[in-house]
Design a protein around this motif. Structure first.
Motif, mmCIF file in Angstrom:
data_model
loop_
_atom_site.group_PDB
_atom_site.id
_atom_site.type_symbol
_atom_site.label_atom_id
_atom_site.label_comp_id
_atom_site.label_asym_id
_atom_site.label_seq_id
_atom_site.Cartn_x
_atom_site.Cartn_y
_atom_site.Cartn_z
ATOM 1 N N PRO A 6 55.028 60.145 47.919
ATOM 2 C CA PRO A 6 53.727 60.526 47.361
ATOM 3 C C PRO A 6 53.819 61.086 45.948
ATOM 4 O O PRO A 6 52.963 60.794 45.102
ATOM 5 N N SER A 7 54.869 61.875 45.656
ATOM 6 C CA SER A 7 54.989 62.430 44.311
ATOM 7 C C SER A 7 55.315 61.341 43.289
ATOM 8 O O SER A 7 54.830 61.371 42.161
ATOM 9 N N LEU A 8 56.134 60.372 43.671
ATOM 10 C CA LEU A 8 56.432 59.256 42.772
ATOM 11 C C LEU A 8 55.171 58.439 42.481
ATOM 12 O O LEU A 8 54.909 58.067 41.330
ATOM 13 N N PHE A 9 54.403 58.159 43.520
ATOM 14 C CA PHE A 9 53.176 57.382 43.342
ATOM 15 C C PHE A 9 52.204 58.127 42.432
ATOM 16 O O PHE A 9 51.632 57.541 41.510
ATOM 17 N N ALA A 11 52.901 60.289 40.147
ATOM 18 C CA ALA A 11 53.422 60.322 38.782
ATOM 19 C C ALA A 11 53.194 58.996 38.065
ATOM 20 O O ALA A 11 52.781 58.974 36.900
ATOM 21 N N VAL A 12 53.450 57.884 38.750
ATOM 22 C CA VAL A 12 53.273 56.575 38.117
ATOM 23 C C VAL A 12 51.798 56.316 37.816
ATOM 24 O O VAL A 12 51.434 55.899 36.722
ATOM 25 N N VAL A 13 50.936 56.580 38.791
ATOM 26 C CA VAL A 13 49.499 56.356 38.594
ATOM 27 C C VAL A 13 48.954 57.307 37.540
ATOM 28 O O VAL A 13 48.098 56.942 36.724
ATOM 29 N N GLY A 14 49.468 58.533 37.522
ATOM 30 C CA GLY A 14 48.945 59.530 36.605
ATOM 31 C C GLY A 14 49.175 59.229 35.137
ATOM 32 O O GLY A 14 48.476 59.774 34.279
ATOM 33 N N LYS A 15 50.136 58.364 34.819
ATOM 34 C CA LYS A 15 50.369 58.007 33.424
ATOM 35 C C LYS A 15 49.131 57.373 32.803
ATOM 36 O O LYS A 15 48.757 57.667 31.676
ATOM 37 N N ASP A 16 48.509 56.469 33.512
ATOM 38 C CA ASP A 16 47.253 55.846 33.086
ATOM 39 C C ASP A 16 46.672 55.125 34.306
ATOM 40 O O ASP A 16 47.064 53.999 34.603
ATOM 41 N N PRO A 17 45.740 55.771 35.023
ATOM 42 C CA PRO A 17 45.217 55.180 36.263
ATOM 43 C C PRO A 17 44.529 53.835 36.076
ATOM 44 O O PRO A 17 44.373 53.095 37.052
ATOM 45 N N SER A 18 44.126 53.523 34.841
ATOM 46 C CA SER A 18 43.400 52.269 34.615
ATOM 47 C C SER A 18 44.326 51.069 34.478
ATOM 48 O O SER A 18 43.876 49.920 34.561
ATOM 49 N N ASP A 186 61.772 43.847 52.433
ATOM 50 C CA ASP A 186 61.812 45.249 52.838
ATOM 51 C C ASP A 186 60.994 46.094 51.862
ATOM 52 O O ASP A 186 61.188 45.997 50.644
ATOM 53 N N PRO A 187 60.085 46.958 52.345
ATOM 54 C CA PRO A 187 59.303 47.808 51.435
ATOM 55 C C PRO A 187 60.155 48.705 50.556
ATOM 56 O O PRO A 187 59.694 49.124 49.485
ATOM 57 N N VAL A 188 61.368 49.033 50.978
ATOM 58 C CA VAL A 188 62.252 49.797 50.098
ATOM 59 C C VAL A 188 62.487 49.020 48.812
ATOM 60 O O VAL A 188 62.586 49.611 47.724
ATOM 61 N N GLU A 189 62.538 47.692 48.914
ATOM 62 C CA GLU A 189 62.807 46.857 47.746
ATOM 63 C C GLU A 189 61.540 46.547 46.948
ATOM 64 O O GLU A 189 61.547 46.632 45.723
ATOM 65 N N TRP A 190 60.448 46.166 47.643
ATOM 66 C CA TRP A 190 59.278 45.705 46.886
ATOM 67 C C TRP A 190 58.280 46.809 46.551
ATOM 68 O O TRP A 190 57.383 46.599 45.730
ATOM 69 N N LEU A 191 58.431 47.991 47.146
ATOM 70 C CA LEU A 191 57.494 49.071 46.879
ATOM 71 C C LEU A 191 58.185 50.341 46.400
ATOM 72 O O LEU A 191 57.844 50.888 45.349
ATOM 73 N N ILE A 192 59.168 50.828 47.153
ATOM 74 C CA ILE A 192 59.757 52.128 46.831
ATOM 75 C C ILE A 192 60.655 52.049 45.607
ATOM 76 O O ILE A 192 60.623 52.940 44.745
ATOM 77 N N ALA A 193 61.473 51.016 45.494
ATOM 78 C CA ALA A 193 62.350 50.906 44.328
ATOM 79 C C ALA A 193 61.566 50.858 43.015
ATOM 80 O O ALA A 193 61.936 51.554 42.057
ATOM 81 N N PRO A 194 60.486 50.077 42.904
ATOM 82 C CA PRO A 194 59.694 50.136 41.671
ATOM 83 C C PRO A 194 59.103 51.519 41.418
ATOM 84 O O PRO A 194 59.077 51.990 40.275
ATOM 85 N N LEU A 195 58.618 52.169 42.472
ATOM 86 C CA LEU A 195 58.093 53.527 42.305
ATOM 87 C C LEU A 195 59.170 54.459 41.765
ATOM 88 O O LEU A 195 58.918 55.273 40.867
ATOM 89 N N ALA A 196 60.366 54.346 42.325
ATOM 90 C CA ALA A 196 61.457 55.207 41.888
ATOM 91 C C ALA A 196 61.830 54.968 40.433
ATOM 92 O O ALA A 196 62.315 55.873 39.750
ATOM 93 N N ALA A 197 61.599 53.742 39.957
ATOM 94 C CA ALA A 197 61.886 53.413 38.565
ATOM 95 C C ALA A 197 60.698 53.663 37.641
ATOM 96 O O ALA A 197 60.809 53.476 36.429
ATOM 97 N N GLY A 198 59.559 54.064 38.217
ATOM 98 C CA GLY A 198 58.356 54.255 37.414
ATOM 99 C C GLY A 198 57.749 52.962 36.938
ATOM 100 O O GLY A 198 57.082 52.919 35.891
ATOM 101 N N ALA A 199 57.945 51.882 37.704
ATOM 102 C CA ALA A 199 57.506 50.550 37.297
ATOM 103 C C ALA A 199 56.230 50.135 38.015
ATOM 104 O O ALA A 199 55.967 50.564 39.142
ATOM 105 N N SER A 200 55.443 49.280 37.363
ATOM 106 C CA SER A 200 54.353 48.605 38.051
ATOM 107 C C SER A 200 54.900 47.332 38.688
ATOM 108 O O SER A 200 55.966 46.840 38.322
ATOM 109 N N ILE A 201 54.149 46.797 39.658
ATOM 110 C CA ILE A 201 54.683 45.767 40.548
ATOM 111 C C ILE A 201 53.886 44.474 40.438
ATOM 112 O O ILE A 201 52.656 44.486 40.470
#
Length: 224
Positions: A6-9, A11-18, A186-201
């Protein structure tokens, strides 16, 4: 950025929610759906509210999620983790789970499960299911839309640090990343790893391999 999902999500969204956060392609149907951070955050909050206010669940409870890689799956996973639930992903039965989310195909073949069970048709534009809903199940889209766009429950309840560590170990690039769910289901690969890197998907399912290079160029994304 924090050490929980939740904190990673946030942080990523908070950079620019739009900005686009998750762009979904399905090569079997031609669907392309793009969600900004703000839009996905609304779905996540609605899911968390469904679980807490609608089902009476919270930290210590378990959500069984039997869904393929999809943007709605991302909303459910993030919503469950935001509400403090643990997730059992892709398991053949819902034994021991307190709530279950499943595709129509999984719902029709699954064993008896918890009282709260939600089925997803995974229709474009997040539309409710067409036709009948299996006995004992509720339509997730129809139900979740009744709940609020903001979650006021426990902020960042924890319990996902190990998943974050696994995502970080994959060392995805930041910025924007194209992920073929055929190769990385695996969601670890397609969802969590991008979040951990601060990336959009950019999530591609039922992928046509010949389209991926051009898709990455169009989306200005690096391939995973």
């Amino acid at each position: 950025m924090g050490n929980t999902i939740p904190s990673l999500f946030a942080a990523v969204v908070g950079k620019d929610p739009s900005l686009p956060f998750l762009t979904f392609y399905d090569d079997s149907t031609g669907e392309r759906t793009e969600l900004s951070g703000a839009t996905l955050a609304n779905w996540v909050a609605k899911t968390a509210n469904l679980l807490v206010d609608g089902c009476g669940l919270g930290p210590g409870d378990v959500a069984a999620v039997r869904l393929p890689a999809h943007w709605q799956t991302a909303a459910i996973l993030l919503g469950a983790w935001t509400a403090g639930l643990s997730v059992a992903y892709g398991e053949p039965t819902a034994a021991g789970a307190d709530v279950e989310f499943a595709s129509l195909a999984a719902a029709e073949t699954g064993a008896p499960g918890p009282a709260d069970r939600y089925v997803l048709g995974l229709a474009p534009m997040g539309l409710p299911m067409r036709g009948g809903v299996p006995t004992g199940w509720a339509d997730y889209v129809a139900e979740v839309r009744q709940f609020g766009d903001h979650f006021s429950g426990p902020a960042d309840p924890g319990g996902t640090e190990d998943l974050v560590a696994r995502g970080r170990a994959l060392a995805l690039p930041g910025g924007r990343v194209l992920i073929d769910a055929v190769a990385h289901p695996d969601p670890v690969e397609w969802l969590i790893a991008p979040l951990a890197a601060g990336a959009s998907i950019v999530l591609s399912v039922n992928s046509d391999p010949e389209k991926l290079a051009a898709r990455a160029a169009t989306e200005q994304a690096e391939r995973f």
